[in-house]
Design a protein around this motif. Structure first.
Motif, mmCIF file in Angstrom:
data_model
loop_
_atom_site.group_PDB
_atom_site.id
_atom_site.type_symbol
_atom_site.label_atom_id
_atom_site.label_comp_id
_atom_site.label_asym_id
_atom_site.label_seq_id
_atom_site.Cartn_x
_atom_site.Cartn_y
_atom_site.Cartn_z
ATOM 1 N N LEU A 17 -57.924 -103.797 47.772
ATOM 2 C CA LEU A 17 -56.468 -103.318 47.534
ATOM 3 C C LEU A 17 -56.504 -101.784 47.158
ATOM 4 O O LEU A 17 -55.716 -101.023 47.792
ATOM 5 C CB LEU A 17 -55.689 -104.138 46.656
ATOM 6 N N LEU A 18 -57.313 -101.571 46.148
ATOM 7 C CA LEU A 18 -57.262 -100.034 45.817
ATOM 8 C C LEU A 18 -57.516 -98.991 46.819
ATOM 9 O O LEU A 18 -57.065 -98.065 47.102
ATOM 10 C CB LEU A 18 -57.870 -99.810 44.656
ATOM 11 N N GLN A 19 -58.714 -99.593 47.559
ATOM 12 C CA GLN A 19 -59.144 -98.778 48.656
ATOM 13 C C GLN A 19 -58.056 -98.460 49.883
ATOM 14 O O GLN A 19 -57.907 -97.381 50.243
ATOM 15 C CB GLN A 19 -60.291 -99.426 49.307
ATOM 16 N N ILE A 20 -57.277 -99.858 50.190
ATOM 17 C CA ILE A 20 -56.319 -99.443 51.083
ATOM 18 C C ILE A 20 -55.234 -98.769 50.496
ATOM 19 O O ILE A 20 -54.661 -97.883 51.399
ATOM 20 C CB ILE A 20 -55.798 -101.205 51.371
ATOM 21 N N THR A 21 -54.912 -99.040 49.280
ATOM 22 C CA THR A 21 -53.773 -98.082 48.843
ATOM 23 C C THR A 21 -54.086 -96.579 48.681
ATOM 24 O O THR A 21 -53.270 -95.643 49.529
ATOM 25 C CB THR A 21 -53.344 -98.443 47.481
ATOM 26 N N GLN A 22 -55.432 -96.411 48.712
ATOM 27 C CA GLN A 22 -55.825 -94.808 48.587
ATOM 28 C C GLN A 22 -55.755 -94.426 50.026
ATOM 29 O O GLN A 22 -55.652 -93.334 50.310
ATOM 30 C CB GLN A 22 -57.089 -94.813 47.959
ATOM 31 N N SER A 23 -56.261 -95.253 51.034
ATOM 32 C CA SER A 23 -56.355 -94.652 52.377
ATOM 33 C C SER A 23 -54.711 -94.466 52.816
ATOM 34 O O SER A 23 -54.545 -93.487 53.637
ATOM 35 C CB SER A 23 -56.966 -95.622 53.195
ATOM 36 N N LEU A 24 -53.938 -95.478 52.491
ATOM 37 C CA LEU A 24 -52.495 -95.222 52.940
ATOM 38 C C LEU A 24 -52.033 -93.998 52.308
ATOM 39 O O LEU A 24 -51.521 -93.335 52.996
ATOM 40 C CB LEU A 24 -51.659 -96.523 52.609
ATOM 41 N N MET A 25 -52.353 -93.761 50.922
ATOM 42 C CA MET A 25 -51.500 -92.438 50.404
ATOM 43 C C MET A 25 -52.402 -91.362 51.114
ATOM 44 O O MET A 25 -51.318 -90.485 51.278
ATOM 45 C CB MET A 25 -51.951 -92.536 48.745
ATOM 46 N N ARG A 26 -53.577 -91.046 51.278
ATOM 47 C CA ARG A 26 -54.046 -90.197 52.071
ATOM 48 C C ARG A 26 -53.323 -89.874 53.235
ATOM 49 O O ARG A 26 -52.960 -88.757 53.803
ATOM 50 C CB ARG A 26 -55.538 -90.333 52.230
ATOM 51 N N ARG A 27 -53.294 -90.850 54.099
ATOM 52 C CA ARG A 27 -52.308 -90.744 55.532
ATOM 53 C C ARG A 27 -50.955 -90.300 55.294
ATOM 54 O O ARG A 27 -50.650 -89.436 55.914
ATOM 55 C CB ARG A 27 -52.168 -92.073 56.173
ATOM 56 N N VAL A 28 -50.145 -90.748 54.114
ATOM 57 C CA VAL A 28 -48.946 -90.157 53.866
ATOM 58 C C VAL A 28 -48.927 -88.787 53.305
ATOM 59 O O VAL A 28 -48.199 -88.121 53.981
ATOM 60 C CB VAL A 28 -48.178 -91.043 52.964
ATOM 61 N N GLU A 29 -49.922 -88.322 52.680
ATOM 62 C CA GLU A 29 -49.954 -87.096 52.111
ATOM 63 C C GLU A 29 -50.423 -86.141 53.400
ATOM 64 O O GLU A 29 -49.891 -84.832 53.383
ATOM 65 C CB GLU A 29 -51.010 -87.187 50.884
ATOM 66 N N GLN A 30 -51.260 -86.409 54.032
ATOM 67 C CA GLN A 30 -51.683 -85.923 55.294
ATOM 68 C C GLN A 30 -50.545 -85.578 56.277
ATOM 69 O O GLN A 30 -50.241 -84.271 56.616
ATOM 70 C CB GLN A 30 -52.684 -86.601 55.969
ATOM 71 N N LYS A 31 -49.635 -86.666 56.680
ATOM 72 C CA LYS A 31 -48.671 -86.475 57.239
ATOM 73 C C LYS A 31 -47.586 -85.515 56.773
ATOM 74 O O LYS A 31 -46.986 -84.751 57.534
ATOM 75 C CB LYS A 31 -47.953 -87.889 57.534
ATOM 76 N N ASN A 32 -47.406 -85.663 55.535
ATOM 77 C CA ASN A 32 -46.251 -84.544 54.678
ATOM 78 C C ASN A 32 -46.831 -83.180 54.876
ATOM 79 O O ASN A 32 -45.881 -82.341 55.070
ATOM 80 C CB ASN A 32 -46.335 -84.914 53.530
ATOM 81 N N GLU A 33 -48.309 -82.988 54.647
ATOM 82 C CA GLU A 33 -48.797 -81.627 55.038
ATOM 83 C C GLU A 33 -48.375 -81.215 56.291
ATOM 84 O O GLU A 33 -48.145 -80.054 56.414
ATOM 85 C CB GLU A 33 -50.208 -81.868 54.605
ATOM 86 N N GLN A 34 -48.809 -82.013 57.276
ATOM 87 C CA GLN A 34 -48.536 -81.810 58.720
ATOM 88 C C GLN A 34 -47.088 -81.138 58.879
ATOM 89 O O GLN A 34 -46.943 -80.389 59.689
ATOM 90 C CB GLN A 34 -49.025 -82.814 59.644
ATOM 91 N N SER A 35 -46.209 -82.181 58.452
ATOM 92 C CA SER A 35 -44.975 -82.037 58.756
ATOM 93 C C SER A 35 -44.453 -80.625 57.644
ATOM 94 O O SER A 35 -43.344 -80.191 58.267
ATOM 95 C CB SER A 35 -44.219 -83.064 57.723
ATOM 96 N N GLY A 36 -44.765 -80.594 56.652
ATOM 97 C CA GLY A 36 -44.607 -79.187 55.886
ATOM 98 C C GLY A 36 -44.961 -78.123 56.673
ATOM 99 O O GLY A 36 -44.231 -77.066 56.577
ATOM 100 N N PHE A 37 -45.998 -78.133 57.257
ATOM 101 C CA PHE A 37 -46.634 -76.999 57.965
ATOM 102 C C PHE A 37 -45.827 -76.652 59.396
ATOM 103 O O PHE A 37 -45.400 -75.545 59.578
ATOM 104 C CB PHE A 37 -48.187 -77.360 58.471
ATOM 105 N N ALA A 38 -45.427 -77.881 59.770
ATOM 106 C CA ALA A 38 -44.469 -77.679 61.121
ATOM 107 C C ALA A 38 -43.140 -76.976 60.598
ATOM 108 O O ALA A 38 -42.633 -76.062 61.423
ATOM 109 C CB ALA A 38 -44.182 -79.169 61.698
#
Length: 118
Positions: A17-38
């Motif tokens: 569950l921790l691995q899944i949570t960390q993976s999901l958080m990375r994806r959310v942060e990555q999308k926010n970074e891309q969205s912020g860049f856009a």
């Protein structure tokens, strides 16, 4: 399909569950970074568009001033040519030879009688 095997120990389930949570958080942060860049790119494009518009307006004003100056120059040249023509005609009406010299004794203007005498 279950991500967690109920047969696993609680520690193993927590690890998964921790691995899944960390993976999901990375994806959310990555999308926010891309969205912020856009969004940053959008802001930059809007700023550049404003600068281009301002410079275009400055250029249009400069072209208007240049066109106005050219028009005034044409009028001044026309008036100068007309005055020169009138002066030449006036000098021709003099019965005697007439010449106009510069300070360094260069001939500026003369009538035909002056030229026939010299």
């Amino acid at each position: 399909m279950s991500l967690i095997n109920p047969a696993d120990s609680l520690e193993r389930q927590n690890e998964k569950l921790l691995q899944i949570t960390q993976s999901l958080m990375r994806r959310v942060e990555q999308k926010n970074e891309q969205s912020g860049f856009a969004y940053q790119q959008f802001e930059r494009a809007a700023l550049l568009e404003t600068e281009v518009r301002e410079r275009t307006q400055d250029l249009e004003r400069a072209l208007d001033l240049l066109q106005d100056s050219n028009t005034r120059l044409e009028v001044a040249n026309s008036e100068t040519e007309k005055a020169r023509s009138n002066l030449t005609e006036a000098i021709e009406t003099i019965n005697e030879g007439f010449a106009l010299f510069e300070q360094d004794e260069g001939l500026v203007l003369s009538n035909s009688r002056f030229l026939s005498v010299t």
